[in-house]
Enzyme design. Structure first.
Site, short mmCIF file in Angstrom:
data_model
loop_
_atom_site.label_atom_id
_atom_site.label_comp_id
_atom_site.label_asym_id
_atom_site.label_seq_id
_atom_site.Cartn_x
_atom_site.Cartn_y
_atom_site.Cartn_z
N LYS A 115 0.82 -1.22 0.00
CA LYS A 115 0.00 0.00 0.00
C LYS A 115 0.85 1.27 0.00
O LYS A 115 0.46 2.28 -0.57
CB LYS A 115 -0.93 0.00 1.21
CG LYS A 115 -2.02 -1.08 1.15
CD LYS A 115 -2.94 -0.93 2.36
CE LYS A 115 -3.61 -2.21 2.75
NZ LYS A 115 -4.88 -2.50 2.14
N GLU A 199 -2.14 6.99 8.36
CA GLU A 199 -2.85 8.02 7.59
C GLU A 199 -4.02 8.54 8.41
O GLU A 199 -4.44 7.93 9.40
CB GLU A 199 -3.28 7.50 6.20
CG GLU A 199 -4.35 6.48 6.21
CD GLU A 199 -4.62 5.84 4.83
OE1 GLU A 199 -3.83 5.96 3.88
OE2 GLU A 199 -5.67 5.18 4.72
N HIS A 234 -14.35 -3.79 8.63
CA HIS A 234 -13.65 -3.34 7.41
C HIS A 234 -13.75 -4.33 6.26
O HIS A 234 -12.98 -4.27 5.31
CB HIS A 234 -12.16 -3.05 7.68
CG HIS A 234 -11.95 -2.04 8.76
ND1 HIS A 234 -12.47 -0.78 8.72
CD2 HIS A 234 -11.29 -2.13 9.94
CE1 HIS A 234 -12.13 -0.13 9.81
NE2 HIS A 234 -11.42 -0.92 10.57
N ARG A 291 -6.61 -7.92 -8.97
CA ARG A 291 -7.29 -9.20 -9.25
C ARG A 291 -8.77 -8.95 -9.51
O ARG A 291 -9.23 -7.83 -9.37
CB ARG A 291 -7.17 -10.09 -8.02
CG ARG A 291 -7.66 -9.33 -6.79
CD ARG A 291 -7.79 -10.14 -5.56
NE ARG A 291 -7.78 -9.30 -4.38
CZ ARG A 291 -8.81 -8.65 -3.86
NH1 ARG A 291 -9.99 -8.73 -4.44
NH2 ARG A 291 -8.70 -7.90 -2.79
P1 ADP Z 1 -7.85 -3.96 2.98
O1 ADP Z 1 -6.79 -4.04 1.95
O2 ADP Z 1 -7.54 -4.73 4.22
O3 ADP Z 1 -9.23 -4.19 2.45
P2 ADP Z 1 -8.24 -1.06 2.76
O4 ADP Z 1 -7.11 -0.10 2.82
O5 ADP Z 1 -8.84 -1.35 1.42
O6 ADP Z 1 -7.80 -2.42 3.49
O7 ADP Z 1 -9.41 -0.55 3.72
C1 ADP Z 1 -10.52 -1.34 4.03
C2 ADP Z 1 -11.57 -0.48 4.71
O8 ADP Z 1 -11.04 0.07 5.93
C3 ADP Z 1 -12.03 0.72 3.91
O9 ADP Z 1 -13.04 0.39 3.00
C4 ADP Z 1 -12.55 1.62 5.01
O10 ADP Z 1 -13.82 1.21 5.48
C5 ADP Z 1 -11.54 1.38 6.11
N1 ADP Z 1 -10.44 2.37 6.01
C6 ADP Z 1 -9.21 2.16 5.50
N2 ADP Z 1 -8.47 3.28 5.57
C7 ADP Z 1 -9.24 4.22 6.16
C8 ADP Z 1 -9.06 5.60 6.51
N3 ADP Z 1 -7.91 6.22 6.30
N4 ADP Z 1 -10.11 6.24 7.07
C9 ADP Z 1 -11.29 5.63 7.30
N5 ADP Z 1 -11.52 4.34 7.01
C10 ADP Z 1 -10.51 3.64 6.44
#
Ligand code: ADP
Length: 447
Positions: A115, A199, A234, A291
């Site tokens: 990431k 972040e 999440h 993917r």
């Molecule tokens: P993963 O790869 O584990 O799915 P992501 O980075 O795609 O992780 O994040 C999954 C979820 O976590 C997002 O859809 C959101 O709901 C929450 N999330 C991630 N980063 C943030 C953030 N900076 N602020 C608020 N929610 C977040």
């Protein structure tokens, strides 16, 4: 391509077999010892048992999978999602053995799977990020400095994270040290990489992602967005397309941002660029998935494009048949992920399906591997499949989902079918107003 090995199980293996069959391509399935009677094992032209139930002994066993590839004479491997789908080393091994890995290059998987690296690519392409650390944060003192710069709440995430795991939200400085340490050790334990980054945490964002498609000839298009804000821990459980908050103009802007990222790394294959959208309509890149996604059918329903077939054709070197991005989508689609789990505790509920009835009728699609008498093994994730509906507009899609959920019956194990009905009929969901915090709020309210 004449023959494809599907290195996966469950509904996605079935989905890929269906696409191959329509394309006239032979299919080779693999299964573990508990999956001999699974639908994917039964539907494929050939099936080889590759090991015991634990994933690392079967669906993650590269040596066993490559042995099957060698004896079955396949041209390509489709990894589906999960398991080896984002494993750049596996993609590299395929390349060395001259087997086409249906996905992007090992290099792209490696870069975008991290990431921190992915965010650097996005930033260089001029796409907005949430404020945070530009690099992985290794020491507590550094974490403290970043936190003082960006403020609270913040989120600590694993660079190699996925599946909603390895994330820690921090609301105040006194929580920081402890959560930082836990995040690092969880990142190491879950993903074999202790790197974490920080972040800003958005409290009530929408998760909106753009589907992209890029061929080996430099053509790249986007197919609009999916709203995946209905999540628990999440992890997405309901997705829809289009997002009720995204108008044509915003779609164009988000689509262009996704295309910029894809072009910046000469991306090839299907991909999903994920953003968080705040209440002011500002969107921030969070990650890219290299993917096919679980929720791909909602995009298929509103674009009329078979994404799995396109993915296979791209891997075979074909040019994209459609060359214009989608700013206008046809009707509205909603997907509910049907899980074998306790609806309150979310604890998985494996076991035998003693009876099941799947809904049908206009605009209803089921992507699933279950059947009457199927035994859901405890060894894998709890998703039984997806119920997807399409309507002329969101109102019709909602009514259709409501009646399809009423028709859907799965006996013998616990499922989240009733939970889905509750969400679909919730006034906030019906108004299209739910952010990523909705399920937690619903459960906390005890209603
Ligand atoms: P993963 O790869 O584990 O799915 P992501 O980075 O795609 O992780 O994040 C999954 C979820 O976590 C997002 O859809 C959101 O709901 C929450 N999330 C991630 N980063 C943030 C953030 N900076 N602020 C608020 N929610 C977040």
């Amino acid at each position: 391509m004449r023959k494809i090995l599907i290195a996966n199980r469950g509904e996605i293996a079935v989905r890929i077999i269906r696409a191959c069959r329509e394309l006239g391509i032979g299919t080779v399935a693999i299964c573990s010892t508990v999956d001999r009677e699974a639908l994917h094992s039964r539907l494929a032209d050939e099936c080889y048992c590759v090991g015991a139930a634990p994933s690392r002994k079967s669906y993650l066993s590269v040596a066993q999978i490559m042995s099957v590839a060698a004896v079955s004479g396949i041209d390509a491997i489709h990894p589906g999602y999960g398991f080896l789908a984002e494993n750049h080393k596996f993609a590299h091994i395929c390349q060395q053995y001259k087997i086409k890995f249906i996905g992007p290059s090992p290099q792209q998987i490696k870069q975008l799977g991290n990431k921190v690296e992915a965010k650097k690519i996005a930033a260089a392409a001029g796409v907005r990020l949430l404020q945070g650390s530009a690099d992985p944060v290794a020491a507590e003192t550094e974490a403290l400095q970043v936190a003082r710069r960006i403020g609270y709440p913040l989120i600590i995430k694993a660079a190699a994270g996925g599946g909603g795991r390895g994330m820690k939200i921090v609301h105040a400085e006194e929580q920081l040290k402890n959560r930082f340490r836990v995040a690092q050790s969880e990142a190491e334990a879950f993903f074999g990489n202790p790197q974490v980054f920080i972040e800003r945490y958005l409290t009530s964002p929408r998760h909106v992602e753009i589907q992209i498609m890029a061929d080996a000839h430099g053509n790249v298009i986007h197919l609009g967005e999916r709203d995946c804000s209905i999540q628990r821990h999440h992890q997405k459980i309901i997705e829809e397309a289009p997002c009720p908050l995204v108008n044509k103009k915003l779609r164009l802007r988000m689509g262009n941002a996704a295309l910029k990222i894809a072009r910046a790394c000469n991306y090839e294959s299907l991909g999903t660029v994920e953003f968080l959208l705040d209440q002011n309509g500002t969107f921030y890149f969070i990650e890219m998935n290299t993917r096919i996604q679980v929720e791909h059918p909602v995009t298929e329903m509103v674009t009329g494009i078979d994404l799995v077939k396109e993915q296979i054709k791209i891997a075979a070197g074909e040019k994209l048949t459609r060359l214009t991005s989608f700013t206008q989508l046809q009707g509205h689609a909603i997907e509910c992920r049907i899980n074998a789990e306790d609806a309150v505790t979310f604890v998985p509920s494996p076991g035998k399906i003693t009876d099941c009835h799947l809904p049908g009728g206009p605009g209803v699609r089921i992507d699933s591997m279950i059947y009457n008498g199927y035994r859901v093994p405890p060894d894998y994730d709890s998703m039984l499949g997806k119920l997807i509906v399409h309507g002329q507009d969101r109102e019709e899609a909602l009514a259709r989902m409501n009646r399809a959920l009423q028709e859907l019956q799965i006996e013998g194990i616990k499922t989240n079918i009733n939970f889905h009905s509750k969400v679909i009929n919730h006034p906030a969901f019906r108004r299209g107003e739910c952010s990523t915090g909705f399920i937690a709020e619903l459960l906390n309210s005890g209603k």
